[in-house]
Design a protein around this motif. Sequence first.
Motif, PDB file in Angstrom:
ATOM      1  N   VAL A 228       0.856  -1.202   0.000  1.00 49.78           N
ATOM      2  CA  VAL A 228       0.000   0.000   0.000  1.00 49.78           C
ATOM      3  C   VAL A 228       0.880   1.236   0.000  1.00 49.78           C
ATOM      4  O   VAL A 228       1.995   1.235   0.528  1.00 49.78           O
ATOM      5  CB  VAL A 228      -0.929   0.050   1.247  1.00 49.78           C
ATOM      6  N   PHE A 229       0.360   2.283  -0.668  1.00 51.88           N
ATOM      7  CA  PHE A 229       0.973   3.608  -0.575  1.00 51.88           C
ATOM      8  C   PHE A 229       0.273   4.360   0.560  1.00 51.88           C
ATOM      9  O   PHE A 229      -0.964   4.399   0.605  1.00 51.88           O
ATOM     10  CB  PHE A 229       0.775   4.391  -1.875  1.00 51.88           C
ATOM     11  N   VAL A 230       1.056   4.942   1.466  1.00 55.87           N
ATOM     12  CA  VAL A 230       0.473   5.733   2.561  1.00 55.87           C
ATOM     13  C   VAL A 230       1.202   7.061   2.614  1.00 55.87           C
ATOM     14  O   VAL A 230       2.433   7.086   2.530  1.00 55.87           O
ATOM     15  CB  VAL A 230       0.651   5.024   3.922  1.00 55.87           C
ATOM     16  N   ASP A 231       0.434   8.167   2.694  1.00 50.15           N
ATOM     17  CA  ASP A 231       1.082   9.473   2.844  1.00 50.15           C
ATOM     18  C   ASP A 231       0.468  10.192   4.038  1.00 50.15           C
ATOM     19  O   ASP A 231      -0.703  10.584   4.003  1.00 50.15           O
ATOM     20  CB  ASP A 231       0.911  10.291   1.555  1.00 50.15           C
ATOM     21  N   VAL A 232       1.229  10.301   5.141  1.00 44.94           N
ATOM     22  CA  VAL A 232       0.769  11.009   6.342  1.00 44.94           C
ATOM     23  C   VAL A 232       1.794  12.108   6.627  1.00 44.94           C
ATOM     24  O   VAL A 232       2.797  11.859   7.315  1.00 44.94           O
ATOM     25  CB  VAL A 232       0.667  10.043   7.539  1.00 44.94           C
ATOM     26  N   PRO A 233       1.588  13.320   6.049  1.00 48.62           N
ATOM     27  CA  PRO A 233       2.640  14.347   6.118  1.00 48.62           C
ATOM     28  C   PRO A 233       3.016  14.725   7.550  1.00 48.62           C
ATOM     29  O   PRO A 233       4.183  15.023   7.809  1.00 48.62           O
ATOM     30  CB  PRO A 233       2.030  15.544   5.392  1.00 48.62           C
ATOM     31  N   GLY A 234       2.051  14.688   8.505  1.00 51.29           N
ATOM     32  CA  GLY A 234       2.372  15.168   9.844  1.00 51.29           C
ATOM     33  C   GLY A 234       2.918  14.105  10.788  1.00 51.29           C
ATOM     34  O   GLY A 234       3.218  14.408  11.941  1.00 51.29           O
ATOM     35  N   ARG A 242       7.241   0.717  12.962  1.00 45.25           N
ATOM     36  CA  ARG A 242       7.006   0.104  14.278  1.00 45.25           C
ATOM     37  C   ARG A 242       5.793  -0.814  14.289  1.00 45.25           C
ATOM     38  O   ARG A 242       5.608  -1.598  15.195  1.00 45.25           O
ATOM     39  CB  ARG A 242       6.826   1.197  15.338  1.00 45.25           C
ATOM     40  N   LEU A 243       4.942  -0.721  13.232  1.00 49.33           N
ATOM     41  CA  LEU A 243       3.716  -1.534  13.200  1.00 49.33           C
ATOM     42  C   LEU A 243       4.075  -2.992  12.950  1.00 49.33           C
ATOM     43  O   LEU A 243       4.954  -3.301  12.134  1.00 49.33           O
ATOM     44  CB  LEU A 243       2.783  -1.044  12.092  1.00 49.33           C
ATOM     45  N   PRO A 244       3.399  -3.930  13.625  1.00 52.42           N
ATOM     46  CA  PRO A 244       3.695  -5.352  13.411  1.00 52.42           C
ATOM     47  C   PRO A 244       3.264  -5.793  12.015  1.00 52.42           C
ATOM     48  O   PRO A 244       2.185  -5.420  11.542  1.00 52.42           O
ATOM     49  CB  PRO A 244       2.880  -6.058  14.506  1.00 52.42           C
ATOM     50  N   GLY A 245       4.096  -6.575  11.339  1.00 52.71           N
ATOM     51  CA  GLY A 245       3.764  -7.142  10.021  1.00 52.71           C
ATOM     52  C   GLY A 245       3.937  -6.160   8.885  1.00 52.71           C
ATOM     53  O   GLY A 245       3.474  -6.410   7.777  1.00 52.71           O
ATOM     54  N   VAL A 246       4.606  -5.019   9.142  1.00 46.43           N
ATOM     55  CA  VAL A 246       4.759  -4.011   8.075  1.00 46.43           C
ATOM     56  C   VAL A 246       6.248  -3.806   7.785  1.00 46.43           C
ATOM     57  O   VAL A 246       7.045  -3.653   8.704  1.00 46.43           O
ATOM     58  CB  VAL A 246       4.117  -2.672   8.504  1.00 46.43           C
ATOM     59  N   THR A 247       6.589  -3.827   6.498  1.00 46.62           N
ATOM     60  CA  THR A 247       7.966  -3.537   6.095  1.00 46.62           C
ATOM     61  C   THR A 247       7.944  -2.365   5.111  1.00 46.62           C
ATOM     62  O   THR A 247       7.289  -2.467   4.064  1.00 46.62           O
ATOM     63  CB  THR A 247       8.593  -4.751   5.376  1.00 46.62           C
ATOM     64  N   PRO A 248       8.596  -1.246   5.440  1.00 46.07           N
ATOM     65  CA  PRO A 248       8.662  -0.154   4.459  1.00 46.07           C
ATOM     66  C   PRO A 248       9.537  -0.587   3.276  1.00 46.07           C
ATOM     67  O   PRO A 248      10.621  -1.139   3.480  1.00 46.07           O
ATOM     68  CB  PRO A 248       9.331   0.995   5.229  1.00 46.07           C
ATOM     69  N   VAL A 249       9.027  -0.349   2.064  1.00 45.36           N
ATOM     70  CA  VAL A 249       9.793  -0.713   0.857  1.00 45.36           C
ATOM     71  C   VAL A 249      10.637   0.464   0.422  1.00 45.36           C
ATOM     72  O   VAL A 249      11.845   0.359   0.223  1.00 45.36           O
ATOM     73  CB  VAL A 249       8.862  -1.170  -0.273  1.00 45.36           C
ATOM     74  N   ARG A 250      10.000   1.619   0.258  1.00 43.32           N
ATOM     75  CA  ARG A 250      10.739   2.836  -0.083  1.00 43.32           C
ATOM     76  C   ARG A 250       9.866   4.026   0.259  1.00 43.32           C
ATOM     77  O   ARG A 250       8.655   3.886   0.517  1.00 43.32           O
ATOM     78  CB  ARG A 250      11.121   2.840  -1.561  1.00 43.32           C
ATOM     79  N   SER A 251      10.480   5.204   0.281  1.00 38.84           N
ATOM     80  CA  SER A 251       9.669   6.401   0.534  1.00 38.84           C
ATOM     81  C   SER A 251      10.074   7.501  -0.423  1.00 38.84           C
ATOM     82  O   SER A 251      11.227   7.592  -0.854  1.00 38.84           O
ATOM     83  CB  SER A 251       9.844   6.848   1.987  1.00 38.84           C
ATOM     84  N   GLU A 252       9.053   8.294  -0.835  1.00 38.49           N
ATOM     85  CA  GLU A 252       9.286   9.469  -1.674  1.00 38.49           C
ATOM     86  C   GLU A 252       8.774  10.643  -0.856  1.00 38.49           C
ATOM     87  O   GLU A 252       7.560  10.871  -0.793  1.00 38.49           O
ATOM     88  CB  GLU A 252       8.496   9.358  -2.988  1.00 38.49           C
ATOM     89  N   THR A 254       7.240  12.236   2.128  1.00 36.47           N
ATOM     90  CA  THR A 254       6.455  11.653   3.219  1.00 36.47           C
ATOM     91  C   THR A 254       5.636  10.469   2.743  1.00 36.47           C
ATOM     92  O   THR A 254       4.995   9.773   3.525  1.00 36.47           O
ATOM     93  CB  THR A 254       5.496  12.702   3.811  1.00 36.47           C
ATOM     94  N   ARG A 255       5.625  10.243   1.426  1.00 36.86           N
ATOM     95  CA  ARG A 255       4.824   9.149   0.860  1.00 36.86           C
ATOM     96  C   ARG A 255       5.634   7.862   0.947  1.00 36.86           C
ATOM     97  O   ARG A 255       6.791   7.818   0.519  1.00 36.86           O
ATOM     98  CB  ARG A 255       4.528   9.485  -0.605  1.00 36.86           C
TER      99      ARG A 255
END
Lengths: 302, 407
Positions: A228-234, A242-252, A254-255
């Motif tokens: 999923v793409f998630v953008d939470v600027p703040g 820190r969320l369980p079961g989540v791996t960040p792939v890359r970021s652009e 704040t996205r």
Amino acid sequence: MIDRVLEIDGLTKLYGSNRALSDLSFEARPGELFGFVGRNGAGKTTTMRIILGVLVADGGEVRWGGRPLTFESRRRIGYLPEERGLYPRMRVLEQLVYLAELHGMTSGGAHRAARAWLDRFGLGERVNDEVQRLSLGNQQRVQLAAALIFSPDILILDEPFSGLDPVAVDLMSAVLREQAAAGLPVLFSSHELNLVEQLCDRVGIIDRGSMVACGTVEELGRGGPRRVFVDVPGALEGWAARLPGVTPVRSEGTRQLLELAPDCSPQVILQAALRAGPVREFSPAQSSLGDLFRDVVYEGRT
Amino acid sequence: MKYRNRSEESSGQPGSRSIIFLIVRREVRMRLRSRIFVGGTLLLIALMALSVLFIDVIESRSSATRVGFTGSVRALEQPLASAVATLKGNVIISEVVDQATGEAQVGQSLDVLISGSITAPRVLVKDQLSPTLQAILNFLAQQNALDAQITGAGLDLATVRASVVAAGVTVTSQLPANPLRTQQIVVGFAIAYILMLALSFYGGLIASGVVEEKSTRIVEIVLSTVRPTQLLAGKIIGVGLVGLCQLVVLGAAALAIFIPTGVVSVPSLSLGALLVDLLWFLLGFYFYATIFAAGAALVSRQEDIPSVTAPPVILLILSYVLVNLVMFDPNSLSSTLLSLLPPFAPVLMVARLAAGNPPLIQVVGAAALTIAATIGLTQVAGRIYANSILRMGARVGFRDALRRRPG
């Protein structure tokens, strides 16, 4: 139509102790553009050469319409080799007519077809020039015409897009689509993953001599990890990691692109995102062929 | 746009023969169009025409001695001219007004000035008198002195002369009389040389043609519709036809240049003999072409050709070196044996045919051996070619190339 499937069944090829192909199987269906991708040396060219009969497999079989390809049925395959080659001192028209006649066309038919293809490719004025006098791009056009001139039953192209300028890429794409629409199985290899994604009905990813994934781009994505793409600027930096079961792939900026473990629900992530700050974007990411390719091939590495 | 009107435009599967025909036709067209072919042929014809002039100049310069007579010694003009003619020499005899004029002409329009009397001729030359002329003049002077003695002794001159003429030596040669022997040897060398050159040149064309197809990768396209043996056969037949065509043109030019001018007239320069030579070219060509083609298939770049064509080139050069031996004694045991061996037969048999008169059985035997060797060679060369023609990059090892193909 249904009997015009090109089946590649369990091909194995050894170069000395090196296993170039290992039980490779797939099929190219009539009216279908089949894209063949893989790293250099993965076995794409070897596969195509075996289909053409230019190489002999150590195991496995290539069938067309349910029957093993013979010398005669192979002669109905239009082939664009990776290493382009034409007789440098032959004239353009003469060259095409010669190749068409070798494939069994009459002299008259060969001349008409050669002129038609050359006109279409904008080479109508160059019919009597020696091939070596043409620019590289124009030589590529003649080469493509050579693969098409005898109205083949199957089309096999090894890296047809390499070295083409954008105009030629469009021409090549149009020709491939048109040939598939005419009912031919069209099999081609390419490193241009975006192009393969746009153009192909189905894709096969080959790695170290084996077919590691095969299907439509959509089908291939379905089996892969959810993203999923998630953008939470703040949000605070690192909130998602820190969320369980989540791996960040890359970021652009704040996205972020997040990969979810199979037991991890997107709803849980969305709620966590809302807690972290105002959410500007939350969308399932359609895996691109590039992503799929990296997944499959790098997975195979480790 | 669709071009799928198959029933009308495609005759379906062409037979093997028509595939080979297409390949042969391409080879012939491309070769005949090349500048090397047209230019080379014209150059060789020009060289032949020049050689006629050359021979003519050499013959006239070396043999014609300009002899001038002055005074009573003129009586020797006729006897001298006929004696020189018997010895196959050539003199141009002119009369000189007087001694002083003659002396001035020596070294200019005269080579030899003869004055004095018939029993004691005096000779003036720029440098030296040819031994032949000196011997003839001595003989004539002595004969005249003898005549005077005979007449003085009261004998009948005519009777004495008749009995003198009857005395003489009888010569028997072990070889059949052949006044053209020198010319035959020269022509034999020339024909053997042209044949060796043609075999090397057209063998080289085969090699560069094979490598051109490999290095441009066109071979991959062609071999997706043609069998390697068909491609090989078409190329060899095509280049062979072009070579034959060039030699026919050269042979016709040789007949047209040498026969009417009469500069060279030997049996080996006749239509029939040249046709036999052409047959030998074909036999030699197919023998050597298979070797050249198999060698060339091992490499992918034009620069590497010499390393693989050395064996046939060396055999051809060796053949020509052996021509010397054969010319020395065309029908000796060693000449006979060497001219029967397939690698040498094409060049040596042609040389023997020009120089001597080899028994028909030997000629036919040499041809049969060459044909048999070519058939055997084709099997091996065909396998090497088929195994190597699609392998790019480094030179293919010989053992690898000979391996039986799987499947």
